[in-house]
Design an enzyme around this catalytic site. Sequence first.
Site, PDB file in Angstrom:
ATOM      1  N   GLU A   1      29.800 -78.700  48.622  1.00  0.00           N
ATOM      2  CA  GLU A   1      29.927 -79.959  48.945  1.00  0.00           C
ATOM      3  C   GLU A   1      28.592 -80.690  48.357  1.00  0.00           C
ATOM      4  O   GLU A   1      28.678 -81.790  47.790  1.00  0.00           O
ATOM      5  CB  GLU A   1      30.351 -80.268  50.269  1.00  0.00           C
ATOM      6  CG  GLU A   1      30.075 -81.595  50.791  1.00  0.00           C
ATOM      7  CD  GLU A   1      31.128 -82.738  49.922  1.00  0.00           C
ATOM      8  OE1 GLU A   1      31.977 -82.174  49.011  1.00  0.00           O
ATOM      9  OE2 GLU A   1      30.940 -84.050  49.963  1.00  0.00           O
TER      10      GLU A   1
ATOM     11  N   GLU B   1      28.187 -85.863  41.132  1.00  0.00           N
ATOM     12  CA  GLU B   1      29.072 -86.961  41.045  1.00  0.00           C
ATOM     13  C   GLU B   1      28.101 -87.985  41.036  1.00  0.00           C
ATOM     14  O   GLU B   1      28.697 -89.070  40.354  1.00  0.00           O
ATOM     15  CB  GLU B   1      30.278 -86.813  41.973  1.00  0.00           C
ATOM     16  CG  GLU B   1      29.940 -87.131  43.350  1.00  0.00           C
ATOM     17  CD  GLU B   1      31.349 -87.097  44.096  1.00  0.00           C
ATOM     18  OE1 GLU B   1      32.011 -87.750  43.577  1.00  0.00           O
ATOM     19  OE2 GLU B   1      31.037 -86.947  45.153  1.00  0.00           O
TER      20      GLU B   1
ATOM     21  N   LYS C   1      38.096 -93.749  43.509  1.00  0.00           N
ATOM     22  CA  LYS C   1      38.117 -93.561  45.022  1.00  0.00           C
ATOM     23  C   LYS C   1      39.347 -92.551  45.344  1.00  0.00           C
ATOM     24  O   LYS C   1      39.461 -91.861  45.896  1.00  0.00           O
ATOM     25  CB  LYS C   1      37.814 -94.743  45.640  1.00  0.00           C
ATOM     26  CG  LYS C   1      38.146 -94.388  46.917  1.00  0.00           C
ATOM     27  CD  LYS C   1      36.498 -93.973  47.424  1.00  0.00           C
ATOM     28  CE  LYS C   1      36.494 -93.628  49.051  1.00  0.00           C
ATOM     29  NZ  LYS C   1      35.408 -92.516  49.391  1.00  0.00           N
TER      30      LYS C   1
HETATM   31  C1  F6R Z   1      34.108 -86.852  46.058  1.00  0.00           C
HETATM   32  C2  F6R Z   1      35.169 -87.060  46.389  1.00  0.00           C
HETATM   33  C3  F6R Z   1      36.649 -86.764  45.810  1.00  0.00           C
HETATM   34  C4  F6R Z   1      37.768 -86.441  46.869  1.00  0.00           C
HETATM   35  C5  F6R Z   1      39.217 -86.235  46.042  1.00  0.00           C
HETATM   36  C6  F6R Z   1      39.993 -86.014  47.042  1.00  0.00           C
HETATM   37  O1  F6R Z   1      32.933 -87.391  46.683  1.00  0.00           O
HETATM   38  O2  F6R Z   1      35.632 -88.243  47.229  1.00  0.00           O
HETATM   39  O3  F6R Z   1      36.138 -85.099  45.547  1.00  0.00           O
HETATM   40  O4  F6R Z   1      37.513 -85.943  47.993  1.00  0.00           O
HETATM   41  O5  F6R Z   1      39.260 -86.912  45.039  1.00  0.00           O
HETATM   42  O6  F6R Z   1      40.530 -87.247  47.541  1.00  0.00           O
HETATM   43  P1  F6R Z   1      41.346 -87.499  48.866  1.00  0.00           P
HETATM   44  O7  F6R Z   1      40.439 -86.968  50.018  1.00  0.00           O
HETATM   45  O8  F6R Z   1      41.692 -88.906  49.038  1.00  0.00           O
HETATM   46  O9  F6R Z   1      42.611 -86.614  48.744  1.00  0.00           O
END
Ligand code: F6R
Length: 609
Positions: A482, A489, A604
């Site tokens: 992480e 990123e 996002k």
């Molecule tokens: C990195 C980040 C992404 C999300 C991934 C999954 O900071 O935010 O790696 O964790 O795109 O997204 P969710 O959690 O919305 O399924």
Amino acid sequence: MCGIIAITTQSKKNVSKMITTGLKRLEYRGYDSVGIATINNGKIHTLKDKGTIEKVDNALNLEQLEGTIGIGHTRWATHGPPNRENAHPHGDCTGEITVVHNGIIENYLKLKQKLRESGHSFISETDTEVLAHLVEEELKHPELAPTVKEAFRRVISQIEGSYAITLIHAKEPETIFLARKDSPLVIGIQDDTKFAASDIPAFLEYTKKVIVLKDGEIATLTPKSVYIEKNGYRVQPKPFIVSWTAESAQKSGYPHFMLKEIHEQPIALRNTLTINSESVHSAVTKILEAERIIILACGTSYHAGLTGYHQFQRILNKKPVYPVIASEYDSYSHLIDNETAIIAVSQSGETLDVMKALSPAKKDGASIIAITNVVDSSIPRLSNIPLYTRAGPEIGVAATKTHTAQVALLARIALQLQHEIGTLDKSEFDSMLQILNEETPSITRKIIQQNEFKAKRLAERISSRKSAYFLARGPNLPIALEGALKIKEISYIHAEAFPAGESKHGPIAIVEPSFPIIMIAPNDATAKKLLNNAEEMKARGGYIISVTEKDHSIIQRSDSAFILPTSPLHLINPISYILPLQMLAYYAAVTRGVDPDKPKNLAKTVTVE
Ligand code: F6R
């Protein structure tokens, strides 16, 4: 996290228009449903529905409500899905009281039950609605509560949890009643108009004169007065003049949402850990009934899931647990049947790769437990047991507070699992649960405060480098993964994370003097071997930054170290240890002149395969 605004005025005609504009400024706090209520001709008038402010306003024309006093709310669902019934404001049985609230009333189920027994009927599934009914109930006893103000005081003394509350009563058509504990509430002062809101931008275009309501304070506002009290004694407020622009005020003074969200982690964790035991118990029952467990997620959520994997596989002994990246699901689909439990972890609840895996898994009979931040999004709707992190909306593209909230929820499940399979007796379980719930937010706050300056200084040092390694062993590997993802990123420095023992099987070849190596080094079973890996890297001139705790010998081998408090519970470590790395990534981006809130090529919510 929700957004609140309330206005009482003598001079302005269209309060509902001002409330609607204020809500638009607060939309970053929540955007799944919206509502406003005003008092006109001695009656409460309410308009509300599911959807963004723009959508609800277009459909209902919120500005049609007349009156010189009103309250408004933009919601981020925590109790009950986003729909019209659950949208704020919420009323009592008489229709004379209406209330909006941000936070969580932890004892609402008990209060609701008691109110039901006294004959109250409820429309919504929210914790908030009990507040209106409680005030109504108090006013039935004028010998105890002769005024709305006294009834409001008495209600505040009965509730537990975190709250910012604004309430109005049709029989007092000039007064707004406010209370605050652990949720922000600010008052805006203009000649014959007074405002209350979750954040200053809601009223910034009318006034810059502000009072911040403090924890435990209760206030009443009329167009010409502000009265604040605490524990029954009057408090003399100290108004100040803000010099913010509306944009910077939305970030509460932080330069970026990412930094604001890093600092919101103590409260996000506190809210997440208020999850009720029945929901955790239902998830644990499914896990124990299943023959195998799949933990399914992408990106940062996958790293939280990987932490859960390390914890669960130790607890579940020989029951197989597989951490699966959702886009790789096809390689595991042969394992799925009606004896499989899938734990799907997704902040947004809308990630297509996760949904594409869950649909066939469901058809094959798997049970699905969802861990999501967005209530009633697609993934919890697909699931048998939806569990929610209550981190509030996350605006920065890089996940920070939602990641630690996911880890906290998985830790909560891990504790419950140990209790239900009998490896923790009742008293051990109770004391560990208390530590998890109470220590996690305070340790988090301490680590952020004590390490931000160091993170900034180290970020300046590594920001000129092209690459970095993040090393760890065993259960600490997800933290390294992480940390590497965050820096990659946000700052565009290439970063790789791998089990430290793998260094000598290839990666060490590119280590040269000043190459940054970040080592995740709690004083646990991995400590001794990790020390050897630090020596290997040091011998090649690597610049070692360790994230560790006092008395760990790695400090002597490190060029710099984040020294964290020793955790009273190992389950808290994956939360503690990621915090300096989030800040390192943030400041590396800022030093390199990159906007950390909007990294290039990233969205996002990823709704494409
Ligand atoms: C990195 C980040 C992404 C999300 C991934 C999954 O900071 O935010 O790696 O964790 O795109 O997204 P969710 O959690 O919305 O399924």
